[in-house]
Design an enzyme around this catalytic site. Structure first.
Site, PDB file in Angstrom:
ATOM      1  N   GLY A  12      -7.258  23.196  10.325  1.00 46.93           N
ATOM      2  CA  GLY A  12      -5.878  22.953   9.889  1.00 46.93           C
ATOM      3  C   GLY A  12      -5.727  22.195   8.586  1.00 46.93           C
ATOM      4  CB  THR A  13      -7.823  21.619   5.537  1.00 44.93           C
ATOM      5  OG1 THR A  13      -8.191  22.951   5.184  1.00 44.93           O
ATOM      6  CG2 THR A  13      -8.951  20.940   6.286  1.00 44.93           C
ATOM      7  CG  ASN A  14      -5.129  26.215   3.987  1.00 50.40           C
ATOM      8  OD1 ASN A  14      -4.796  26.200   2.804  1.00 50.40           O
ATOM      9  ND2 ASN A  14      -6.327  26.604   4.393  1.00 50.40           N
ATOM     10  CG  LEU A  94      -0.237  38.013  14.146  1.00 47.55           C
ATOM     11  CD1 LEU A  94       0.557  37.402  13.002  1.00 47.55           C
ATOM     12  CD2 LEU A  94       0.227  37.459  15.486  1.00 47.55           C
ATOM     13  CG  ASN A 108      -3.519  35.504   5.896  1.00 49.47           C
ATOM     14  OD1 ASN A 108      -3.771  34.563   6.640  1.00 49.47           O
ATOM     15  ND2 ASN A 108      -4.469  36.291   5.388  1.00 49.47           N
ATOM     16  CG  HIS A 110      -8.477  36.379   2.372  1.00 48.50           C
ATOM     17  ND1 HIS A 110      -9.032  36.536   3.629  1.00 48.50           N
ATOM     18  CD2 HIS A 110      -9.407  36.800   1.490  1.00 48.50           C
ATOM     19  CE1 HIS A 110     -10.246  37.051   3.495  1.00 48.50           C
ATOM     20  NE2 HIS A 110     -10.497  37.223   2.212  1.00 48.50           N
TER      21      HIS A 110
HETATM   22  C1  GAR Z   1      -9.275  28.721   5.256  1.00 48.01           C
HETATM   23  O1  GAR Z   1     -10.281  28.754   4.286  1.00 48.01           O
HETATM   24  C2  GAR Z   1      -8.472  30.014   5.230  1.00 48.01           C
HETATM   25  O2  GAR Z   1      -8.291  30.532   3.940  1.00 48.01           O
HETATM   26  C3  GAR Z   1      -9.359  30.910   6.041  1.00 48.01           C
HETATM   27  O3  GAR Z   1      -9.795  30.099   7.117  1.00 48.01           O
HETATM   28  C4  GAR Z   1      -9.861  28.738   6.661  1.00 48.01           C
HETATM   29  C5  GAR Z   1      -9.077  27.868   7.612  1.00 48.01           C
HETATM   30  O4  GAR Z   1      -9.206  26.504   7.293  1.00 48.01           O
HETATM   31  N1  GAR Z   1      -8.678  32.089   6.485  1.00 48.01           N
HETATM   32  C6  GAR Z   1      -9.257  33.278   6.567  1.00 48.01           C
HETATM   33  O5  GAR Z   1     -10.424  33.464   6.331  1.00 48.01           O
HETATM   34  C7  GAR Z   1      -8.325  34.406   6.984  1.00 48.01           C
HETATM   35  N2  GAR Z   1      -8.936  35.680   6.738  1.00 48.01           N
HETATM   36  P1  GAR Z   1      -8.175  25.426   7.800  1.00 48.01           P
HETATM   37  O6  GAR Z   1      -8.036  25.600   9.322  1.00 48.01           O
HETATM   38  O7  GAR Z   1      -8.833  24.119   7.467  1.00 48.01           O
HETATM   39  O8  GAR Z   1      -6.880  25.622   7.085  1.00 48.01           O
END
Ligand code: GAR
Length: 200
Positions: A12-14, A94, A108, A110
């Site tokens: 969940g850093t994003n 989804l 999203n 990516h």
């Molecule tokens: C992030 O790097 C995001 O871009 C990626 O998963 C990570 C989640 O990190 N998403 C994908 O690869 C989707 N195809 P987070 O939980 O720390 O935000």
């Protein structure tokens, strides 16, 4: 007020970047109405709780079909008056009924410059492993609208990040997050907020 739902599967850093942008005033008139995880142990749910944001675990495996799961998710978000659904490290594909219910209102993040290193099987660290294996010198992140395909929807924002000598998948992932993902995800939300305001 733009009421967003953030869907997560992991750290969940994003999600944290969005919370920080709201709390610092960079994102104005935006509220996180709920955080939904498909995993009970996702640290993102702890981040939500720490900021008094309602968190919920909704798992596809608890439904008879992906369609039932999609209907439940759509009802859940409609009941909470969600305007925009943000997939922030959400690793469930989804179903079409959910995409239809929120068409044009799902985005999203990516961790590559689409169309490189995206689509089925490219998620998390795997994306950076593939970028290093190919020997690219520049990678980055993309925010895009979500349609029925995997990483195929219209692109909203991208930001490039240099690969550095000696990078490992982990160091590259961290730099792409810090320099690109945490920057462009809040920016994309602000762009959509303005678009929705202009439309109304
Ligand atoms: C992030 O790097 C995001 O871009 C990626 O998963 C990570 C989640 O990190 N998403 C994908 O690869 C989707 N195809 P987070 O939980 O720390 O935000």
């Amino acid at each position: 007020m733009l009421n967003i739902a953030v869907l997560v599967s992991g750290g969940g850093t994003n999600l944290q970047a969005i919370i920080d942008a709201i709390e610092s005033g960079k994102l104005k008139s935006v509220a996180i109405g709920c955080v939904i995880s498909n995993r009970k142990d996702a640290y993102a749910l702890t981040r939500a709780a720490d900021h008094n944001i309602p968190g919920e675990c909704i798992r596809p495996r608890d439904f008879n079909s992906m369609e039932e799961y999609g209907d439940h998710m759509a009802d859940f978000l409609r009941t909470r008056n969600i305007d925009l659904v943000v997939l922030a490290g959400f690793l469930v594909v989804l179903p079409a009924n959910f995409i239809n219910a929120f068409r044009g209102r799902i985005i999203n993040i990516h961790p590559s410059l689409i169309p490189s290193f995206c689509g089925d099987g490219f998620y998390g660290l795997k994306v950076h492993e593939a970028a290093l294996a190919r020997g690219v010198k520049v990678t980055g992140a993309t925010v895009h609208y979500v349609d029925e395909g995997t990483d195929t929807g219209p692109i909203i924002l991208q930001k490039a990040v240099y690969v550095e000598p000696g990078d490992t998948p982990e160091t590259l992932q961290k730099r792409v997050m810090q320099q690109a993902e945490w920057v462009i995800l809040p920016e994309a939300i602000a762009i959509i907020q303005k678009e929705l305001e202009d439309r109304s």
